[in-house]
Design an enzyme around this catalytic site. Structure first.
Site, PDB file in Angstrom:
ATOM      1  N   ARG A 129       0.825  -1.203   0.000  1.00 45.97           N
ATOM      2  CA  ARG A 129       0.000   0.000   0.000  1.00 45.97           C
ATOM      3  C   ARG A 129       0.866   1.263   0.000  1.00 45.97           C
ATOM      4  NH1 ARG A 129      -3.288   3.202   3.432  1.00 45.97           N
ATOM      5  NH2 ARG A 129      -5.234   3.754   2.378  1.00 45.97           N
ATOM      6  N   ARG A 174      -2.994  10.386   7.236  1.00 45.28           N
ATOM      7  CA  ARG A 174      -1.653  10.950   7.057  1.00 45.28           C
ATOM      8  C   ARG A 174      -1.674  12.209   6.191  1.00 45.28           C
ATOM      9  NH1 ARG A 174      -2.662   6.069   5.928  1.00 45.28           N
ATOM     10  NH2 ARG A 174      -1.975   4.341   7.239  1.00 45.28           N
ATOM     11  N   LYS A 216       9.461   6.057  15.591  1.00 47.28           N
ATOM     12  CA  LYS A 216       9.799   5.111  14.529  1.00 47.28           C
ATOM     13  C   LYS A 216      10.040   5.827  13.201  1.00 47.28           C
ATOM     14  CE  LYS A 216       7.978   1.686  11.418  1.00 47.28           C
ATOM     15  NZ  LYS A 216       6.747   1.146  10.828  1.00 47.28           N
ATOM     16  N   PRO A 233      15.596   1.972  14.070  1.00 48.13           N
ATOM     17  CA  PRO A 233      14.126   1.963  14.080  1.00 48.13           C
ATOM     18  C   PRO A 233      13.565   0.722  14.762  1.00 48.13           C
ATOM     19  CG  PRO A 233      15.000   2.478  11.889  1.00 48.13           C
ATOM     20  CD  PRO A 233      16.144   1.996  12.710  1.00 48.13           C
ATOM     21  N   ASP A 235       9.929  -1.196  15.278  1.00 45.31           N
ATOM     22  CA  ASP A 235       8.504  -1.352  15.011  1.00 45.31           C
ATOM     23  C   ASP A 235       8.035  -2.619  15.717  1.00 45.31           C
ATOM     24  OD1 ASP A 235       9.592  -3.373  13.519  1.00 45.31           O
ATOM     25  OD2 ASP A 235       8.574  -2.860  11.648  1.00 45.31           O
TER      26      ASP A 235
END
Length: 272
Positions: A129, A174, A216, A233, A235
């Site tokens: 996506r 977003r 992140k 990072p 997640d």
């Protein structure tokens, strides 16, 4: 590594520790596409590239010496000794087999603006996506580079868009972050070049002051777009990995934690 320019192509021989799929399709960049012949194509800084690898030979199609020196040498981190880095990482017994299994991951030194936008888009999103949204963004507002390929639109270009324009691309919640980000970068409120010159902690603090940027996203942007190789990072996958390091990261990760993170992240996605 040796380089020559033949028939309009850049030919690099004796290239060590460079796996194209693991580097170009591991979640650090979202605009590379594998071709039927196993090569990869993408656009960086408004320049199209097709790159292929056979054993230790890498071919950058239709590449001038100028473009190699100004774009690709730094982008693919060709001056860094990844063999030595991997040997250092393997001092940690937990990561050692992972480095062997997924050998050849490199960090791509991406454009700061593109990386920051891309990881804002990446929040609570999957790679397929993310790629679709960024492709629509570039096709709609970027400049045509060649058939089907477009540049990443500048902050100035995107600063003229509304929240609704971003929503039309499928960015969801977003959209408001991207709208503010474009305006703040274009207007000079956010100075991306200045951030590159700060310490890691100072740079992270600057990014965390940006509307819609969390820890992140900040660390991803710092690692992939600002040259901070020690950014790490974390997640959902990396949180599970960190359970294997209850006493913190090993000393051999110091200064190159971001490279270690890529190996651990790839292992986690495939094994946890």
């Amino acid at each position: 590594m040796e380089i020559s320019f033949k028939n309009g192509d850049a030919v690099l021989t004796n290239v060590k520790c460079f796996n194209l799929p693991l580097t170009l399709d591991c979640g650090q960049a979202f605009r590379w596409e594998e071709q039927r012949d196993g090569s990869w194509s993408g656009v960086v800084k408004g320049v199209f590239l097709n790159i292929s690898k056979n054993d230790d030979t890498v071919i950058l199609k239709n590449t001038t010496k100028e473009n190699y020196e100004n774009i690709w040498k730094n982008y693919f981190d060709f001056d860094r000794d990844y063999e030595a880095i991997c040997q250092r990482l393997k001092q940690d017994s937990l990561i050692a087999p992972t480095v062997d299994e997924y050998y050849g991951i490199r960090i791509l030194n991406q454009d700061s603006w593109e990386a920051l936008c891309s990881f804002v888009i990446s929040q609570q999103n999957n790679i397929k996506r993310i790629k679709g949204i960024i492709d629509r963004l570039c096709r709609t507002y970027g400049d045509r580079v060649c058939d089907g390929c477009y540049s990443f639109p500048s902050a100035e270009r995107l600063s003229r868009l509304s929240v609704e324009d971003f929503e039309a691309l499928g960015t969801g919640y977003r959209a408001k972050y991207l709208e503010r980000l474009a305006k703040d970068v274009a207007g000079g409120k956010i100075d991306l070049e200045k951030i590159k010159g700060l310490s890691l902690e100072e740079a992270r603090k600057e990014l965390l002051n940006i509307y819609g940027v969390g820890v992140k996203v900040a660390n991803c942007a710092l690692l992939f777009g600002f040259g901070f190789y020690d950014a790490f990072p974390v997640d959902v996958w990396m949180k599970r990995v960190m359970e294997y390091y209850p006493n913190g990261l090993p000393e051999c990760f110091d200064g190159i934690g971001g490279i270690a993170q890529q190996y651990l992240f790839h292992w986690a996605r495939n094994n946890l």
